[in-house]
Design a protein around this motif. Sequence first.
Motif, mmCIF file in Angstrom:
data_model
loop_
_atom_site.group_PDB
_atom_site.id
_atom_site.type_symbol
_atom_site.label_atom_id
_atom_site.label_comp_id
_atom_site.label_asym_id
_atom_site.label_seq_id
_atom_site.Cartn_x
_atom_site.Cartn_y
_atom_site.Cartn_z
ATOM 1 N N GLU A 16 -42.809 28.991 -16.882
ATOM 2 C CA GLU A 16 -42.934 30.451 -16.844
ATOM 3 C C GLU A 16 -44.402 30.875 -16.880
ATOM 4 O O GLU A 16 -44.801 31.834 -16.215
ATOM 5 N N TYR A 19 -45.862 30.415 -13.450
ATOM 6 C CA TYR A 19 -45.405 31.449 -12.529
ATOM 7 C C TYR A 19 -46.309 32.680 -12.626
ATOM 8 O O TYR A 19 -46.712 33.264 -11.616
ATOM 9 N N GLN A 23 -49.075 34.064 -9.807
ATOM 10 C CA GLN A 23 -48.984 35.400 -9.231
ATOM 11 C C GLN A 23 -50.295 36.161 -9.381
ATOM 12 O O GLN A 23 -50.737 36.850 -8.459
ATOM 13 N N HIS A 118 -37.321 24.788 -13.060
ATOM 14 C CA HIS A 118 -38.741 24.957 -13.354
ATOM 15 C C HIS A 118 -39.554 23.805 -12.778
ATOM 16 O O HIS A 118 -40.622 24.008 -12.169
ATOM 17 N N THR A 121 -39.936 24.087 -8.970
ATOM 18 C CA THR A 121 -40.903 25.091 -8.539
ATOM 19 C C THR A 121 -42.328 24.649 -8.846
ATOM 20 O O THR A 121 -43.248 24.885 -8.054
ATOM 21 N N ASN A 249 -38.674 31.168 -9.956
ATOM 22 C CA ASN A 249 -39.838 32.037 -10.099
ATOM 23 C C ASN A 249 -39.481 33.471 -9.734
ATOM 24 O O ASN A 249 -39.258 33.783 -8.565
#
Length: 376
Positions: A16, A19, A23, A118, A121, A249
């Motif tokens: 997390e 992610y 971004q 997870h 990704t 994600n």
Amino acid sequence: MSVKTLPLVFINLGGEMLYILDQRLRATSTSEDNSEKVMNDIVGTLFSKTFMDELLKPQQLYSHRTLKTVLTRLAHASIMRLNPASMDRLYELTIMAFKYQVFRCPRPKDLLLISYSHIDTIRELVKDTSVVVNQVDETHRKIIEVYSSLSEGEFQLLRQTLLIFFQDMHVRVSLFLKNQIQNPDGRFALPTSGPVPHGIVVPGLIRVFDSKGREVRRSEFPAGGSYSSPVREGSFELHGDRVISLGMNMYVLGGTVHSMFSLQQTYGTPNPLAKEELNLLACLIGSLKAENMPRAEYGFRINLFTTDQEEEEEADGTSDGAEESMFGVINIQAMQDEQSAAELARITGQFAEEEEQHENPSGNKGDDLLAMMDDL
């Protein structure tokens, strides 16, 4: 309490966190080389053999304070630096995202599917660096080896340990609030509809059998929700379709977007709610800078504040007025004399000392892990 919870916590929280950082790097048009370096350094540290071997040892789950300390060290494994307020907010976002995934997990065993999502990704984020991809694959194989043999009861204990760990965390997240999956008090509103877990029959039917095992009559009852038949079971192998969307994600903008709120969204459509939540994080994160770097490499700064005024308000602690008015927060000012304040400070100090001694008489839990990370 399960002693096999820690590896899954780090993989999911680390995922997390990656992610969000990915971004922000994209949103601020950071150069591809710098973005790739940040991802590779953090993922390389998270999935390093020595780090994972230490996590896979049977041990109790860390406290929030210790866990945040290790995650902070992990986030600073590259040229990126976050100030304490930024790290606090980043930790809260990752915790609440994983808490929601654990709450919505159809079966205790599906915690593995969330973790594998997870990992899948993360593997995609570093796909151009074969050395790091090999580290991710090796860790994935170890996770499969350790957890594939657990019984349903052990998975239930693992999930219960996570729920106890999360029970006092009720941080409001705008992404969750606007999707009406979180109440204003920070607690999640779980749905009473959708497909039932794999291997479970849709509720609403009572069957009566005689002494010979033959069905003699049926009757129906209201199940209290609109349930449907289960979807197919996700793959627990190194590569495969995990089926459930939990763990994917939710901050990806453009392309095929899978989030934990829907199984599929349209192509090329950004998720504005996720972007707004990250903009809130942008009001806290400081800069990315180089530390102990060769001269050939350059540090870079990401300005995540929209205006200078927002930055000043954040520094002064006056940026939460809108949120207070939204939820009707009442400020109460109390007065106390110096003697009462001194006595209260003395008692608080005693509690702090007792708590530290109770947590680990021989030292802070996680010290060995932190010392090991210094050597990576």
